[in-house]
Design an enzyme around this catalytic site. Structure first.
Site, short mmCIF file in Angstrom:
data_model
loop_
_atom_site.label_atom_id
_atom_site.label_comp_id
_atom_site.label_asym_id
_atom_site.label_seq_id
_atom_site.Cartn_x
_atom_site.Cartn_y
_atom_site.Cartn_z
N HIS A 187 -5.05 -79.94 40.24
CA HIS A 187 -5.50 -78.95 39.26
C HIS A 187 -6.84 -79.36 38.68
O HIS A 187 -6.88 -80.16 37.74
CB HIS A 187 -4.48 -78.82 38.13
CG HIS A 187 -3.23 -78.13 38.53
ND1 HIS A 187 -3.04 -76.77 38.37
CD2 HIS A 187 -2.11 -78.57 39.12
CE1 HIS A 187 -1.85 -76.42 38.84
NE2 HIS A 187 -1.27 -77.50 39.30
N CYS A 230 -3.68 -75.33 43.70
CA CYS A 230 -2.24 -75.63 43.75
C CYS A 230 -1.53 -74.64 44.67
O CYS A 230 -1.85 -74.59 45.86
CB CYS A 230 -1.65 -75.68 42.34
SG CYS A 230 -0.04 -76.51 42.29
N GLU A 285 -8.65 -77.78 36.72
CA GLU A 285 -8.73 -77.36 35.31
C GLU A 285 -7.96 -78.29 34.39
O GLU A 285 -8.03 -78.17 33.17
CB GLU A 285 -8.25 -75.90 35.17
CG GLU A 285 -6.75 -75.69 35.17
CD GLU A 285 -6.08 -75.75 36.55
OE1 GLU A 285 -6.72 -76.20 37.51
OE2 GLU A 285 -4.91 -75.34 36.64
#
Lengths: 258, 214
Positions: B194, B88, B196
């Protein structure tokens, strides 16, 4: 292509999931972390926790729930309820929330939205709007009014103008709940949803009133929402997330079926 | 041998930490993952992850405020060729400059500027799940279903990295036109999305990063 999102919302009180019907008659629907894992595996696009006891009680329990959820769920998590200060937001983000939802505090002080966006970035600032339809004379265009404090306090504020205002102040998203429809299972207030979604350039999440899967379709297609939020239809196993997405996809709404 | 996730005060790293641990475990890799603001620990790490949320200038200032961190990154990543993943705003910081609110220099590892997404008529931020269009193959995409019918990645951003050299652009997302999703050059890679937070695609992508030998 960007997909519409389905967001199950877990109302949390004292570390347990409840779902109020018009904010009374609470029912216990289980452990929030377990629910979160189940929704993660079921393909929910995001998850929302709303701390409905936030005005009165200790927030430690909620922080613990958020922390444990973030350890096992690898999807975006929004947490709202009782978010009043920059420290409240910081604590939620540090516990593992991706976005904090601000409600009454933003109505009371618009500058809080600006400060939050400047400090943490627009991407994590959701402004929640709870609105009811205002009484109108026959033939008059519909109007709405924002209510705060769980729907108990009228503010006289027009949600459409307010949405524009908070978007300009840096809100990254709007979570729009129709208080008239919440728990009524008669579908989103489509006129309200569309009026707000068309008034702002930030995404709007439609909330309040979902009773069937077609209501979810209408929220996006007719209400122009970027995401749809529902609670009880998912929590009590009436429909799965996958069924919801399949119905929406079949109706021509782009969905993520990973 | 370890993975360092650089902590410079930009947002929560708890779930990133857990996602990297889980990806390592599922890939059968015995790799300790550490969230750290210690440049020495970053210098010792086998792999480095630079996350970031919020505004470019804030993130740059946050990184500058950790004494010795930029030097540790430059040395480890640029001179010693350690595998690096920016996420990001951590990815945007790899650019030459950020143009969000003010002009701020980036690390200049990927030539280009970070400017606003141009998507007339569409909602900004670009927020939610989008698929990846791959411009050139990359080891971190190995085994991943991409393309319009492929897996989805989670995006939330209003600015994007416009890479000067098309060779640095690995993948885009379609949002009123191509939006930079993955950039890479040598041992550095950056994702606007993202990983994650991207469930299946995300964990597989992270596992590929943990196995990557650039």
């Amino acid at each position: 292509m960007l997909k519409a999102r389905v967001i199950p919302c877990l109302d949390v009180k004292d570390g347990r999931v409840v779902k109020g019907v018009n904010f009374v008659n609470l029912r216990d629907a289980g452990d929030p972390v377990e629910c979160a894992v189940a929704y993660d595996e079921a393909g929910a696009d995001e998850l929302c926790f709303l701390d409905i006891a936030a005005s009165h009680e200790d927030r430690g329990t909620l922080m613990d729930v958020v922390r444990r959820t973030a350890e096992v769920c690898f999807m975006p998590l929004t947490v709202g309820g009782g978010v009043r200060t920059l420290d409240d937001i910081r604590n939620l983000l540090l516990a593992g929330a991706d976005k904090a939802s601000i409600n009454s505090a933003a109505v009371a002080d618009r500058d809080f939205v600006r400060a939050a966006a400047e400090k943490f970035g627009s991407q994590c600032v959701v402004v929640a709007i709870d609105a009811k339809q205002a009484p109108t004379a026959p033939g008059e265009a519909p109007r709405w009014e924002i209510f705060t404090h769980g729907g108990r306090r009228p503010t006289g504020i027009d949600p459409i103008a307010y949405a524009r205002e908070v978007a300009a102040l840096g809100a990254g998203e709007i979570l729009l709940t129709s208080m008239d429809r919440d728990g009524a299972r008669t579908g989103f207030d489509i006129a309200l949803t569309r009026a707000v979604a068309d008034a702002v350039t930030i995404p709007v999440i439609a909330s309040g009133g979902v009773g069937t899967l077609d209501h979810l379709v209408a929220g996006v297609k007719d209400g122009h929402a970027s995401a749809v939020l529902a609670a009880s239809i998912f929590h009590f196993g009436e429909f799965t997330i996958r069924q919801a997405k399949q119905r929406m996809a079949a109706a021509g709404v782009p969905m993520r079926m990973d | 041998m370890s993975v360092a996730i650089v902590d410079y005060g930009s947002g929560n790293l708890h779930s990133a930490h857990k996602a990297f641990e889980r990806a390592a475990r599922e890939a059968g890799l015995d790799l300790p993952v550490k969230v750290t603001r210690d440049p020495d620990e970053v210098a010792r790490a086998e792999r480095i992850v630079l996350p970031g949320v919020g505004a470019f200038a804030d993130c740059r200032r946050g990184l500058d405020a950790v004494s010795g961190m930029i030097d540790a990154l430059e040395d480890s990543v640029r001179r010693r060729g350690r595998p690096f993943l920016g996420i990001c705003v951590g990815m945007q910081l790899m650019a030459t400059r950020g143009l969000e609110y003010e002009v701020v220099p980036g690390l200049d590892w990927i030539a280009g500027d970070v400017g606003p997404i141009e998507a007339p008529g569409l909602k900004i931020p670009h927020m939610g799940w989008n698929t990846l269009r791959v411009g050139r193959p990359h080891p971190l995409l190995s085994g991943l279903a991409t393309g319009d019918n492929g897996l989805h990645a989670y995006f939330v951003h209003s600015f994007q990295l416009y890479a000067k050299d098309p060779a640095d652009l690995v993948a885009t997302a379609d949002y009123g036109g191509p939006v930079t999703a993955i950039v890479a050059r040598g041992n550095v890679v950056g994702t606007q999305f993202h990983p994650e937070k991207s469930q299946k695609l995300g964990l597989a992508f992270i596992a590929n990063f943990l196995r990557w030998r650039p």
